[in-house]
Scaffold this motif. Structure first.
Motif, PDB file in Angstrom:
ATOM      1  N   GLY A 394      27.637  69.404  26.756  1.00  0.00           N
ATOM      2  CA  GLY A 394      27.598  68.002  27.153  1.00  0.00           C
ATOM      3  C   GLY A 394      28.272  67.107  26.139  1.00  0.00           C
ATOM      4  O   GLY A 394      29.023  66.182  26.504  1.00  0.00           O
ATOM      5  N   VAL A 395      28.039  67.372  24.845  1.00  0.00           N
ATOM      6  CA  VAL A 395      28.702  66.575  23.806  1.00  0.00           C
ATOM      7  C   VAL A 395      30.208  66.757  23.863  1.00  0.00           C
ATOM      8  O   VAL A 395      30.980  65.785  23.795  1.00  0.00           O
ATOM      9  CB  VAL A 395      28.151  66.959  22.414  1.00  0.00           C
ATOM     10  N   ASP A 396      30.668  68.007  23.995  1.00  0.00           N
ATOM     11  CA  ASP A 396      32.116  68.265  24.068  1.00  0.00           C
ATOM     12  C   ASP A 396      32.744  67.550  25.265  1.00  0.00           C
ATOM     13  O   ASP A 396      33.789  66.901  25.149  1.00  0.00           O
ATOM     14  CB  ASP A 396      32.378  69.772  24.175  1.00  0.00           C
ATOM     15  N   GLY A 397      32.112  67.692  26.448  1.00  0.00           N
ATOM     16  CA  GLY A 397      32.674  67.077  27.636  1.00  0.00           C
ATOM     17  C   GLY A 397      32.674  65.562  27.575  1.00  0.00           C
ATOM     18  O   GLY A 397      33.665  64.915  27.950  1.00  0.00           O
ATOM     19  N   VAL A 401      35.820  62.177  27.391  1.00  0.00           N
ATOM     20  CA  VAL A 401      36.000  61.088  28.367  1.00  0.00           C
ATOM     21  C   VAL A 401      35.489  59.747  27.868  1.00  0.00           C
ATOM     22  O   VAL A 401      35.860  58.704  28.422  1.00  0.00           O
ATOM     23  CB  VAL A 401      35.299  61.440  29.695  1.00  0.00           C
ATOM     24  N   LEU A 402      34.641  59.742  26.837  1.00  0.00           N
ATOM     25  CA  LEU A 402      34.104  58.477  26.320  1.00  0.00           C
ATOM     26  C   LEU A 402      34.900  58.012  25.108  1.00  0.00           C
ATOM     27  O   LEU A 402      35.406  58.826  24.329  1.00  0.00           O
ATOM     28  CB  LEU A 402      32.624  58.646  25.943  1.00  0.00           C
ATOM     29  N   GLU A 404      33.952  56.542  22.279  1.00  0.00           N
ATOM     30  CA  GLU A 404      33.324  56.724  20.974  1.00  0.00           C
ATOM     31  C   GLU A 404      32.558  58.041  20.928  1.00  0.00           C
ATOM     32  O   GLU A 404      31.862  58.411  21.881  1.00  0.00           O
ATOM     33  CB  GLU A 404      32.360  55.564  20.684  1.00  0.00           C
ATOM     34  N   THR A 405      32.673  58.746  19.797  1.00  0.00           N
ATOM     35  CA  THR A 405      31.946  60.000  19.629  1.00  0.00           C
ATOM     36  C   THR A 405      30.440  59.786  19.728  1.00  0.00           C
ATOM     37  O   THR A 405      29.711  60.575  20.321  1.00  0.00           O
ATOM     38  CB  THR A 405      32.294  60.636  18.272  1.00  0.00           C
ATOM     39  N   GLY A 406      29.957  58.677  19.134  1.00  0.00           N
ATOM     40  CA  GLY A 406      28.527  58.387  19.159  1.00  0.00           C
ATOM     41  C   GLY A 406      27.978  58.240  20.561  1.00  0.00           C
ATOM     42  O   GLY A 406      26.809  58.574  20.815  1.00  0.00           O
ATOM     43  N   HIS A 407      28.805  57.748  21.495  1.00  0.00           N
ATOM     44  CA  HIS A 407      28.334  57.565  22.870  1.00  0.00           C
ATOM     45  C   HIS A 407      28.029  58.902  23.534  1.00  0.00           C
ATOM     46  O   HIS A 407      27.115  58.997  24.363  1.00  0.00           O
ATOM     47  CB  HIS A 407      29.388  56.809  23.679  1.00  0.00           C
TER      48      HIS A 407
END
Length: 457
Positions: A394-397, A401-402, A404-407
């Motif tokens: 989920g973090v990778d995907g 697409v987002l 910011e990494t934090g998002h």
């Protein structure tokens, strides 16, 4: 064949076996926490790669009932414990070397990694299952919940010590420092295991005299038939669902927390590893507190362990929502207290789950403690593997697409919090179901706890 009384284990014997659990936890922490961080941050690999490897080691553990069956065939379980620990330690060393090879020879490094994590899973399954089987057969019934809780706390203690020491040994980070740390952890774990189990069982060839013969329940049925009969029991089935959902939530942050610290809070490998140790210190404190004061029954017949289970799930959900806020705010957020709070709530939940398992293991028309624990162990292993993998995926995907990494971390943490809220609801329903069944069955075992795991005995 010599007839020798097989005395139950005292507290010293239980503590010795707890040292094996500490050694096991220390080695597993190296492979699931430190190596995960190094591969994602220092080697800039997708988080799905270490998550898939860790998921593989959990998938192999679905064979835990078969390892237990193998140790049942002989008169001694310590050879299985030692052999499993040897397999685990060799797998950990192989995984470390393979991780360092991935940058230069990725194909060979990946193949060795797969083999190493298969060995880790088999080692954990063989050693851990045989250890629990030895505790179950050598500890008196009134001490079994306390023994399970003690060994779990000692496992967390091993993880905490390993995380702190490895964090210091690899600072500043280098491949040589990581290899040296892995060799030290694996070597110490194996030596501790050898010393802990030495002389704890009867000599080879000696026949024990059973102090308390078990009730005759007729000829044993085939494994698949017994599995089907237990799954048909509503309490056992519903508790399996609770274990799966709660452990899914529990494990989903496991593989992304250290990368989160490195990518969002710019922590070094040593700092993020020590932060992981702080989380496990919170887990340890939550376990000790819950075991010390939980488990008392109310006048209405409901156990305080049910309240602790719900509190642990709700507290974990709140801590994960705080981590989601941290992902939005960034380095200004007090990340270490937040991680400690998450660990504390997780510890409260974990001991409550242990009390639940020990209380329900003998429930039902037939006493099949081992296979019930096997079902819940399989549910836990599958949930851990899926949770870690899908959390990382989920973090990778989402990072793709987002903006910011934090998002990406924020969304995953919120989903985990939702799973813990569902777990709290399931725990409350299970306690209501247990209360209803209690009125129909004399002496029914409490579902969520049957006395304090730390205080009994």
């Amino acid at each position: 064949m010599t007839q020798i009384p097989h005395k139950p284990l005292g507290w010293l014997g239980i503590a010795r076996l707890g040292l094996v659990q500490s050694a096991l936890g220390a080695v597993v922490a190296l492979t699931t926490s430190t190596l995960n961080r190094v591969m994602v941050v220092e080697m800039a690999m997708p988080a799905m790669l270490p998550a898939a490897l860790v998921g593989l080691h959990f998938a192999v553990q679905i064979t835990r009932p078969h390892w237990g069956y193998g140790s049942d065939l002989g008169s001694r379980r310590t050879p299985w414990i030692i052999g499993g620990m040897a397999c685990l330690c060799l797998g950990a060393l192989g995984a470390t070397n393979a991780a360092l090879m991935l940058a230069s020879t990725p194909v060979l490094g990946l193949l060795i990694s797969v083999l190493a994590y298969l060995m880790i899973g088999m080692g954990v399954g063989a050693s851990g299952t045989s250890l629990l089987a030895l505790l179950a057969t050598r500890v008196t019934p009134e001490r079994r919940p306390a023994a399970a809780s003690i060994t779990w706390v000692m496992m967390i203690l091993g993880i905490v010590i390993s995380s702190i020491l490895v964090g210091k040994m690899i600072e500043p980070f280098s491949a040589q420092a990581l290899a040296f740390a892995a060799t030290g952890v694996a070597g110490c774990a194996f030596l501790i295991t050898l010393a802990a189990v030495h002389g704890i069982e009867l000599p080879k060839g000696a026949k024990p005299i059973a102090a308390e013969p078990e009730a005759d329940e007729g000829p044993p049925v085939p494994f698949r038939q017994a599995l089907k009969e237990i799954w048909a029991e509503p309490l056992a089935r519903n508790f399996s669902i609770f274990v799966f959902v709660s452990m899914l939530a529990y494990s989903a942050q496991d593989l992304i927390l250290e990368p989160f610290a490195g990518l969002v809070f710019n922590m070094t490998p040593g700092q993020s590893t020590q932060m992981s140790g702080m989380q496990n210190m919170g887990v340890l404190l939550g376990m000790i507190l819950t075991g010390a004061i939980g488990g008392r029954s109310t006048r209405a017949g409901k156990s305080w362990m049910a309240a602790w289970a719900i509190f642990g799930c709700l507290g974990s959900a709140l801590a994960l929502l705080a981590l989601a806020a941290a992902a939005e705010v960034g380095p200004g957020w007090p990340i270490k207290p937040t991680v400690f709070a998450l660990g504390f709530a997780n510890g409260v939940f974990a001991v409550s789950a242990i009390g639940s398992m020990m209380g329900l293991a003998g429930n039902g028309q037939k006493s099949r403690v081992g296979i019930r624990m096997g079902i819940w162990g399989a549910a836990q292993a599958i949930a851990f593997g899926l949770g870690g993998f899908f959390g990382a995926m989920g973090v990778d995907g989402l990072r793709a697409v987002l903006p910011e990494t934090g998002h990406a971390f924020l969304v995953v943490f919120v989903i985990e919090a939702g799973l813990f809220l569902v777990s709290a609801y399931l725990a409350s329903r299970l306690d209501h179901q247990r209360s209803g069944d209690r009125a129909q069955a004399t002496g029914s075992t409490q579902l969520i706890g049957h006395g304090s795991p730390m205080a009994q005995g």
